[in-house]
Design an enzyme around this catalytic site. Structure first.
Site, PDB file in Angstrom:
ATOM      1  N   GLY A 159      22.865  21.487 -32.335  1.00 27.82           N
ATOM      2  CA  GLY A 159      23.399  21.506 -33.692  1.00 27.82           C
ATOM      3  C   GLY A 159      24.769  22.136 -33.832  1.00 27.82           C
ATOM      4  N   SER A 160      25.587  22.113 -32.793  1.00 27.56           N
ATOM      5  CA  SER A 160      26.919  22.729 -32.922  1.00 27.56           C
ATOM      6  C   SER A 160      27.776  21.995 -33.948  1.00 27.56           C
ATOM      7  CB  SER A 160      27.624  22.782 -31.567  1.00 27.56           C
ATOM      8  OG  SER A 160      27.981  21.487 -31.124  1.00 27.56           O
ATOM      9  N   ARG A 206       8.798   2.697 -36.231  1.00 24.39           N
ATOM     10  CA  ARG A 206      10.042   3.285 -36.730  1.00 24.39           C
ATOM     11  C   ARG A 206      10.048   3.355 -38.247  1.00 24.39           C
ATOM     12  NH1 ARG A 206      14.020   3.992 -32.971  1.00 24.39           N
ATOM     13  NH2 ARG A 206      13.720   2.980 -30.953  1.00 24.39           N
ATOM     14  N   MET A 215      19.376  12.028 -32.213  1.00 25.40           N
ATOM     15  CA  MET A 215      19.240  11.108 -31.085  1.00 25.40           C
ATOM     16  C   MET A 215      18.192  10.026 -31.299  1.00 25.40           C
ATOM     17  SD  MET A 215      21.690  12.245 -29.525  1.00 25.40           S
ATOM     18  CE  MET A 215      21.777  11.483 -27.927  1.00 25.40           C
ATOM     19  N   ARG A 216      17.880   9.708 -32.527  1.00 27.88           N
ATOM     20  CA  ARG A 216      16.959   8.593 -32.792  1.00 27.88           C
ATOM     21  C   ARG A 216      17.726   7.458 -33.473  1.00 27.88           C
ATOM     22  NH1 ARG A 216      13.312   8.824 -29.563  1.00 27.88           N
ATOM     23  NH2 ARG A 216      12.081   7.363 -30.779  1.00 27.88           N
ATOM     24  N   LEU A 222      18.206   4.667 -36.068  1.00 30.74           N
ATOM     25  CA  LEU A 222      17.663   4.414 -37.414  1.00 30.74           C
ATOM     26  C   LEU A 222      17.822   2.928 -37.731  1.00 30.74           C
ATOM     27  CD1 LEU A 222      19.226   7.566 -39.067  1.00 30.74           C
ATOM     28  CD2 LEU A 222      16.768   7.180 -38.675  1.00 30.74           C
ATOM     29  N   ASN A 279      28.388   9.514 -39.175  1.00 30.17           N
ATOM     30  CA  ASN A 279      27.953   9.879 -37.831  1.00 30.17           C
ATOM     31  C   ASN A 279      29.169  10.260 -36.999  1.00 30.17           C
ATOM     32  OD1 ASN A 279      26.188  10.104 -35.508  1.00 30.17           O
ATOM     33  ND2 ASN A 279      27.043   8.171 -34.800  1.00 30.17           N
ATOM     34  N   HIS A 292      30.508  10.223 -33.072  1.00 34.19           N
ATOM     35  CA  HIS A 292      30.215   9.600 -31.779  1.00 34.19           C
ATOM     36  C   HIS A 292      31.272  10.054 -30.778  1.00 34.19           C
ATOM     37  CE1 HIS A 292      28.678   6.582 -29.001  1.00 34.19           C
ATOM     38  NE2 HIS A 292      29.926   6.233 -28.771  1.00 34.19           N
ATOM     39  N   GLN A 306      36.857  19.132 -30.116  1.00 35.55           N
ATOM     40  CA  GLN A 306      37.535  18.331 -31.145  1.00 35.55           C
ATOM     41  C   GLN A 306      36.546  17.811 -32.194  1.00 35.55           C
ATOM     42  OE1 GLN A 306      40.818  18.263 -31.448  1.00 35.55           O
ATOM     43  NE2 GLN A 306      40.676  19.656 -29.690  1.00 35.55           N
TER      44      GLN A 306
HETATM   45  C1  GRF Z   1      27.719  15.652 -29.419  1.00 42.00           C
HETATM   46  O1  GRF Z   1      28.197  15.348 -28.139  1.00 42.00           O
HETATM   47  C2  GRF Z   1      27.975  14.496 -30.325  1.00 42.00           C
HETATM   48  O2  GRF Z   1      29.152  13.785 -30.006  1.00 42.00           O
HETATM   49  C3  GRF Z   1      26.797  13.621 -30.072  1.00 42.00           C
HETATM   50  O3  GRF Z   1      25.705  14.473 -29.819  1.00 42.00           O
HETATM   51  C4  GRF Z   1      26.208  15.735 -29.448  1.00 42.00           C
HETATM   52  C5  GRF Z   1      25.749  16.687 -30.519  1.00 42.00           C
HETATM   53  O4  GRF Z   1      25.881  17.960 -30.107  1.00 42.00           O
HETATM   54  N1  GRF Z   1      26.533  12.808 -31.248  1.00 42.00           N
HETATM   55  P1  GRF Z   1      25.389  19.114 -31.143  1.00 42.00           P
HETATM   56  O5  GRF Z   1      23.885  18.991 -31.270  1.00 42.00           O
HETATM   57  O6  GRF Z   1      26.103  18.859 -32.456  1.00 42.00           O
HETATM   58  O7  GRF Z   1      25.826  20.376 -30.486  1.00 42.00           O
END
Ligand code: GRF
Length: 196
Positions: free
Chosen positions: A13-14, A66, A91-92, A94, A108, A110, A174
């Site tokens: 969740g960073s 789903r 990571m699911r 939708l 989102n 990416h 970034q």
């Molecule tokens: C990041 O690499 C982001 O680009 C991808 O999943 C990772 C999420 O990391 N969607 P975090 O859980 O936000 O630290």
């Protein structure tokens, strides 16, 4: 009246933390709920510790259903009344059934310069291709994976001795700048593209 933001996480969740920490002062939005499919998510623990409402919907009991999983998410979201959803390392996949009603209100991040490298393992693919530049993209979510209108991008150099991990680390730094910058504008109704 602030826009209410629901943030979806699966892991550390960073990105969620960066979004929450930026939603202060004159920011047009505030965090309403952090949602995860993973009860062990570091993002859920952090949100709880910071007084933010959380909802965990474990996807595993739903198996291949789903629609059932997504109906449970929709029910869990309802009391928090989000106006905007931000996927942040969720990571699911939708389905259109969930995404379409949120069209234009769901973002989102990416870890590639879309439309390059949709899907997984983006850093390894950029290295394999010999790219000298890489980065991350914030986009509106559409039913097609990693395919919606771009709201912002940040670029980083690829260095000769980079590994997928060193490159991912440089991109993640970034991401933590880009996503908050995009959400700050988006919540204020400003859809000019952010370029970092
Ligand atoms: C990041 O690499 C982001 O680009 C991808 O999943 C990772 C999420 O990391 N969607 P975090 O859980 O936000 O630290």
């Amino acid at each position: 009246m602030h826009k209410r933001v629901g943030i979806f996480v699966s892991g550390g969740g960073s990105n969620m933390r960066a979004l929450v920490e930026d939603m202060v002062d004159d920011h047009a939005a505030r965090p309403a709920v952090v949602v995860s499919n993973n009860a062990g998510s570091g993002g859920i623990a952090w949100a709880k510790a910071h007084g933010i409402a959380t909802e965990v919907i474990d996807h595993r009991p739903f198996g291949e259903d789903r629609a059932g999983f997504e109906a449970a998410i929709t029910a869990a979201l309802a009391p928090h009344a989000p106006d905007i959803l931000c996927l942040a390392g969720f990571m699911r996949v939708l389905t259109a059934g969930f995404v379409t009603p949120w069209s234009g209100r769901m973002l989102n991040i990416h870890p590639s310069l879309l439309p390059l490298y949709k899907g997984l393992h983006t850093h390894a693919r950029a290295l394999k291709a010999g790219d000298t530049e890489h980065g991350c993209t914030v986009h509106l979510v559409t039913p097609a994976l990693d395919d919606g209108p771009i709201l912002g991008q940040a670029r980083v150099p690829v260095l000769p001795d980079d590994t997928p991990d060193t490159l991912a680390e440089r991109v993640l730094e970034q991401e933590h700048r880009l996503y908050p910058a995009v959400l700050r504008r988006f919540a204020a109704g400003d859809t000019r593209i952010v370029t970092l």
